[in-house]
Scaffold this motif. Structure first.
Motif, short mmCIF file in Angstrom:
data_model
loop_
_atom_site.label_atom_id
_atom_site.label_comp_id
_atom_site.label_asym_id
_atom_site.label_seq_id
_atom_site.Cartn_x
_atom_site.Cartn_y
_atom_site.Cartn_z
N ASP A 1 -2.02 10.91 -1.64
CA ASP A 1 -3.22 10.91 -2.73
C ASP A 1 -3.00 11.92 -3.85
O ASP A 1 -1.83 12.32 -4.28
CB ASP A 1 -4.27 11.43 -1.90
N THR B 1 0.80 -1.12 -0.02
CA THR B 1 -0.01 -0.02 -0.08
C THR B 1 0.81 1.22 0.22
O THR B 1 0.56 2.18 -0.23
CB THR B 1 -0.89 -0.16 1.10
N SER B 2 2.00 1.13 0.28
CA SER B 2 3.04 2.20 0.42
C SER B 2 3.19 2.95 -1.13
O SER B 2 3.73 3.86 -1.25
CB SER B 2 4.29 2.04 0.98
N GLY C 1 -1.21 5.51 -4.72
CA GLY C 1 -1.25 6.73 -4.64
C GLY C 1 -2.01 7.27 -5.79
O GLY C 1 -2.60 6.69 -6.55
N LEU D 1 -5.64 6.14 -4.79
CA LEU D 1 -5.59 6.29 -3.28
C LEU D 1 -6.56 7.19 -2.95
O LEU D 1 -7.33 6.78 -1.88
CB LEU D 1 -4.25 6.78 -2.65
N LEU E 1 -2.07 2.32 5.51
CA LEU E 1 -3.48 2.80 4.96
C LEU E 1 -4.68 2.24 5.75
O LEU E 1 -5.56 3.03 6.01
CB LEU E 1 -3.31 2.21 3.63
N LEU F 1 1.12 9.24 3.05
CA LEU F 1 0.33 8.63 2.16
C LEU F 1 0.26 9.70 0.89
O LEU F 1 -0.30 10.83 1.22
CB LEU F 1 -1.06 8.32 2.43
#
Length: 376
Positions: A321, A161-162, A165, A169, A239, A319
């Motif tokens: 986005d 999940t890193s 984006g 995301l 996340l 994170l």
């Protein structure tokens, strides 16, 4: 004498005369909406002057003087150049997918297609099989989406999940927050109106706690402080922590919106449900909640739009986005220029506006469709 008298009496109905030009058409609309009073006339003129002052230079910057093609910043630093859309074109895939592996982006596209295939039939009232669509969208699709996006099974490589984006995301956080905040908000609203002291107290404490702290604090606590209270070796995905924080935060606001709808229902509706032998949950499901949720559609959509825009705060916990990924590309020396940042922000704002305006328009459509009130 009678012949003379009857000669002046019309024997047939006269054809209807057209309405005056000042009562129909564009002229009537202008008089009714823009020039109905001296104050409205003044406001119309001031607004027209403001539009004439703002729109031409804005169009020049965004369209006529904009740079649409180019390989690097050199294309956008020419004299009197407008928006650098070549930058958006070059970075578009990154804005959409973040750092998701290029060779695996078909999984994101397939997830989006499945989401549209489930939501569109569910959102259009004329489409049949609503129960099957709801089961697919609410139960089957989340499992398929997780398998496709994360992988690790059925031969799909794992994508941490890193690496998620961009708009992908943003939509993941917004959809999960929307899907969980509404049912949680309904339960909290019912709990706050419950006659059981323990349930009511727990609901009130939960709602007031989450409404009393800003979302940025919730995200920071979920990302930094929560691991400190977990046993050694136990950790949650970053996340996942953000999704839990956003869902709990938005559900508290949703609860108060739903509670307003419940309080607007007349007491007679509750008594009528009891009179026909319905239990508490049956009366809520069949009588009270359908009316209450219809009343608070504007408030619900307003909360969901706020949640969608608040997804940009996940940058505080690392994170990326849509907005964060756009900002991170400003440091690319190949595209550093005077108009690059404002172009990126305009692009991000346009994407957010399209989604928010779409939700607003659909809510207005549902309001008109569900409007069963008696108008005079």
């Amino acid at each position: 004498m009678s012949d003379i008298g009857t000669s002046y009496v019309r024997q047939q109905m006269a054809p209807p005369a057209p309405a005056p030009s000042s009562a129909v058409g564009a002229t009537a609309w202008l008089r009714q909406n823009l020039f109905s009073s001296p104050l409205n006339t003044a406001l119309t003129l001031v607004s027209a002057l403001f539009i004439a002052w703002v729109v031409p230079p804005l169009l020049s910057f965004l369209v006529f003087d904009a740079v649409w093609t180019g390989e690097n910043r050199e294309a956008c630093i020419v004299p009197e150049a407008g928006a650098c859309w070549a930058f958006v074109k070059a970075k578009f895939s990154q804005f959409m997918y973040g750092r998701y592996p290029i060779e695996e982006r078909w999984r994101v596209d397939l997830t989006g297609i499945l989401l549209v295939a489930g939501l569109v039939p569910l959102a259009i009232p004329q489409v049949p099989y609503k129960r099957q669509n709801a089961i697919f969208t609410l139960a089957v699709f989340p499992v398929l989406a997780f398998i496709l996006l994360y992988g690790g099974v059925f031969g799909l490589p794992t994508v941490e999940t890193s690496l998620w984006g961009g708009l992908m995301l943003t939509l993941v956080i917004a959809i999960v927050g929307i899907a969980t905040s509404l049912p949680l908000g309904v339960l909290l609203a019912l709990g706050r109106r419950s006659q059981l002291p323990i349930i009511k107290t727990v609901s009130v404490v939960f709602i007031e706690f989450w409404r009393g702290v800003p979302l940025i604090t919730v995200l920071f606590m979920a990302s930094v402080m929560l691991p400190l209270f977990l046993p050694a070796g136990v950790n949650f995905d970053k996340l996942l922590r953000a999704l839990i924080g956003v869902s709990l935060f938005s559900s508290a606001y949703m609860a108060e919106v739903v509670r307003g709808g419940l309080q607007a229902i007349p007491k007679g509706q509750y008594e009528a449900a009891m009179a026909v032998g319905l239990g508490y949950w049956q009366s809520m499901r069949l009588v009270i909640l359908p009316q209450a949720l219809k009343i608070v559609i504007p408030g619900i959509v307003n909360t969901l739009i706020g949640l969608f825009k608040d997804t940009s705060l996940v940058l505080i916990i690392g994170l990326f986005d849509l907005l964060a990924i756009v900002q991170s590309n400003f440091t690319d020396t190949n595209w550093a220029g005077p108009t690059t940042p404002i172009t990126g922000y305009i692009f991000a704002a346009s994407v957010f506006w399209i989604f928010c305006y779409g939700m607003s328009m659909y809510s207005r459509y549902m309001e008109r469709r569900l409007d069963t009130g008696h108008r005079k």
